[in-house]
Design a protein around this motif. Sequence first.
Motif, PDB file in Angstrom:
ATOM      1  N   ASN B  47       0.848  -1.194   0.000  1.00  0.00           N
ATOM      2  CA  ASN B  47       0.000   0.000   0.000  1.00  0.00           C
ATOM      3  C   ASN B  47       0.880   1.239   0.000  1.00  0.00           C
ATOM      4  O   ASN B  47       1.478   1.577   1.021  1.00  0.00           O
ATOM      5  CB  ASN B  47      -0.921   0.007   1.226  1.00  0.00           C
ATOM      6  CG  ASN B  47      -1.844   1.219   1.223  1.00  0.00           C
ATOM      7  OD1 ASN B  47      -1.912   1.967   0.238  1.00  0.00           O
ATOM      8  ND2 ASN B  47      -2.562   1.422   2.327  1.00  0.00           N
ATOM      9  N   MET B  49       0.204   4.127   0.354  1.00  0.00           N
ATOM     10  CA  MET B  49      -0.198   5.102   1.370  1.00  0.00           C
ATOM     11  C   MET B  49       0.484   4.834   2.707  1.00  0.00           C
ATOM     12  O   MET B  49       0.403   5.663   3.604  1.00  0.00           O
ATOM     13  CB  MET B  49      -1.723   5.089   1.586  1.00  0.00           C
ATOM     14  CG  MET B  49      -2.587   5.210   0.347  1.00  0.00           C
ATOM     15  SD  MET B  49      -2.470   6.834  -0.440  1.00  0.00           S
ATOM     16  CE  MET B  49      -1.283   6.453  -1.721  1.00  0.00           C
ATOM     17  N   ILE B  63      -6.040  -4.807  -1.786  1.00  0.00           N
ATOM     18  CA  ILE B  63      -7.130  -3.858  -1.555  1.00  0.00           C
ATOM     19  C   ILE B  63      -6.835  -3.078  -0.284  1.00  0.00           C
ATOM     20  O   ILE B  63      -6.728  -3.668   0.797  1.00  0.00           O
ATOM     21  CB  ILE B  63      -8.485  -4.580  -1.385  1.00  0.00           C
ATOM     22  CG1 ILE B  63      -8.774  -5.516  -2.566  1.00  0.00           C
ATOM     23  CG2 ILE B  63      -9.611  -3.569  -1.186  1.00  0.00           C
ATOM     24  CD1 ILE B  63      -8.985  -4.828  -3.883  1.00  0.00           C
ATOM     25  N   ALA B  64      -6.701  -1.783  -0.418  1.00  0.00           N
ATOM     26  CA  ALA B  64      -6.520  -0.924   0.751  1.00  0.00           C
ATOM     27  C   ALA B  64      -7.792  -0.099   0.953  1.00  0.00           C
ATOM     28  O   ALA B  64      -8.699  -0.138   0.121  1.00  0.00           O
ATOM     29  CB  ALA B  64      -5.323  -0.003   0.555  1.00  0.00           C
ATOM     30  N   GLU B  65      -7.828   0.644   2.022  1.00  0.00           N
ATOM     31  CA  GLU B  65      -8.947   1.500   2.417  1.00  0.00           C
ATOM     32  C   GLU B  65     -10.034   0.663   3.114  1.00  0.00           C
ATOM     33  O   GLU B  65     -10.654  -0.216   2.517  1.00  0.00           O
ATOM     34  CB  GLU B  65      -9.553   2.281   1.244  1.00  0.00           C
ATOM     35  CG  GLU B  65      -8.577   3.243   0.579  1.00  0.00           C
ATOM     36  CD  GLU B  65      -8.039   4.321   1.519  1.00  0.00           C
ATOM     37  OE1 GLU B  65      -8.726   4.663   2.492  1.00  0.00           O
ATOM     38  OE2 GLU B  65      -6.918   4.795   1.298  1.00  0.00           O
ATOM     39  N   VAL B  67     -13.149   1.069   4.032  1.00  0.00           N
ATOM     40  CA  VAL B  67     -14.514   0.886   3.528  1.00  0.00           C
ATOM     41  C   VAL B  67     -14.512   0.022   2.258  1.00  0.00           C
ATOM     42  O   VAL B  67     -15.440  -0.758   2.024  1.00  0.00           O
ATOM     43  CB  VAL B  67     -15.209   2.250   3.308  1.00  0.00           C
ATOM     44  CG1 VAL B  67     -16.597   2.068   2.714  1.00  0.00           C
ATOM     45  CG2 VAL B  67     -15.306   2.992   4.643  1.00  0.00           C
ATOM     46  N   ALA B  68     -13.455   0.135   1.448  1.00  0.00           N
ATOM     47  CA  ALA B  68     -13.355  -0.720   0.258  1.00  0.00           C
ATOM     48  C   ALA B  68     -13.182  -2.180   0.676  1.00  0.00           C
ATOM     49  O   ALA B  68     -13.805  -3.082   0.100  1.00  0.00           O
ATOM     50  CB  ALA B  68     -12.185  -0.263  -0.621  1.00  0.00           C
ATOM     51  N   ARG B  71     -16.480  -3.433   1.828  1.00  0.00           N
ATOM     52  CA  ARG B  71     -17.389  -3.732   0.719  1.00  0.00           C
ATOM     53  C   ARG B  71     -17.012  -5.053   0.041  1.00  0.00           C
ATOM     54  O   ARG B  71     -17.887  -5.798  -0.413  1.00  0.00           O
ATOM     55  CB  ARG B  71     -17.416  -2.592  -0.306  1.00  0.00           C
ATOM     56  CG  ARG B  71     -18.600  -2.709  -1.280  1.00  0.00           C
ATOM     57  CD  ARG B  71     -18.708  -1.518  -2.237  1.00  0.00           C
ATOM     58  NE  ARG B  71     -18.807  -0.246  -1.549  1.00  0.00           N
ATOM     59  CZ  ARG B  71     -19.939   0.257  -1.074  1.00  0.00           C
ATOM     60  NH1 ARG B  71     -21.070  -0.409  -1.229  1.00  0.00           N
ATOM     61  NH2 ARG B  71     -19.944   1.420  -0.458  1.00  0.00           N
TER      62      ARG B  71
END
Lengths: 202, 202
Positions: B47, B49, B63-65, B67-68, B71
């Motif tokens: 990531n 970030m 997959i980062a974040e 809320v993502a 989901r």
Amino acid sequence: MKLYDTKQAPNPRRVRIFLAEKGIEVPLVPVDLASAQNRQPEFLKKNPMGQVPVLELDDGTLIAETVAISRYFEQQKPEPPLMGVDPLDRVVVEMWQRRMEFKLWTNVGSAFRNTHAFFKGRIEQVPEYGEVCRKAAIDALPWLDAELAGREFIAGARYTIADITALVSLDFGRVLGIKIPPELGNLSRWYAAVSSRPSAGA
Amino acid sequence: MKLYDTKQAPNPRRVRIFLAEKGIEVPLVPVDLASAQNRQPEFLKKNPMGQVPVLELDDGTLIAETVAISRYFEQQKPEPPLMGVDPLDRVVVEMWQRRMEFKLWTNVGSAFRNTHAFFKGRIEQVPEYGEVCRKAAIDALPWLDAELAGREFIAGARYTIADITALVSLDFGRVLGIKIPPELGNLSRWYAAVSSRPSAGA
């Protein structure tokens, strides 16, 4: 259905571009931020946050928050897809949409709120923090340029909501002196492409 | 599949609670923020970030974040629904999830980042802004209390991701002296209910 809207702030433009890409027309109800119409009791009944945009459905249901409103239209009219084409792509788009919010949108917005005369007396401004955010937005540009080396749009091969968030952030950032340095070729190419789409005029 | 995780920050807890509510177990890979493992080149490949959580799928997709990632699991295992039960409800939940982010999460997080010793020397702190944010989070509590007068959970009759965001914000806010005043009966009732769910221990 109607959309409470203003030309005086960038969030409503995110929704207008989204609608233009979808080819959806929604009657717009202007809300005047300069006279603080968004802080009047009548508007606060629509959105207690005092923010535009707000979508009002025919049954009176009120939807606030730019990305929630965008998702409403994505579900109503899936084509062209702006929030992903399949389950995994939807997650990837959401990741990039949020990265654009955290790296660009939030920094540009906080810089504006904490330094611009418009917010003087409206909020407790901390100009020093605004400058930290302005620099953070500028510092994100070379990173985004490198990310765009391998692909046409921010979340992949298709134009998505992540491009809208980034475009509106950068356009709004101009009032703060944030510009894409010409040596960032990938970002400049991307910006020219998304700016020349008819939706950018929304 | 594996989830890069830490107990040293609140975002990973949002995902762990989400997984606990779903009854999903994912192998956790600890990332040590105290020694800045998240800033090392190996983690930045996961990531850029430099943030946890990150979900790595078996095919290497990253997959980062928060809320993502949430989901992703909502789509993989829809029951129990934590992001809405039908198209309109999904939009309403997203509106409330974002309101909890803007009114609580972002304010608590910015207060922490700008005032706490952990971030000294890691970021450019502006303590005055941190205090503005701390007050903004506290000022949001009576509003949220009033909203909860008419319903059991933040986005309606069901527990959702909006409750997770609010719970983790308020728990994290305790380190900043943010507490729910006992006279806010609806918020206190809600907090007791969501804190007593087994998932809260995640």
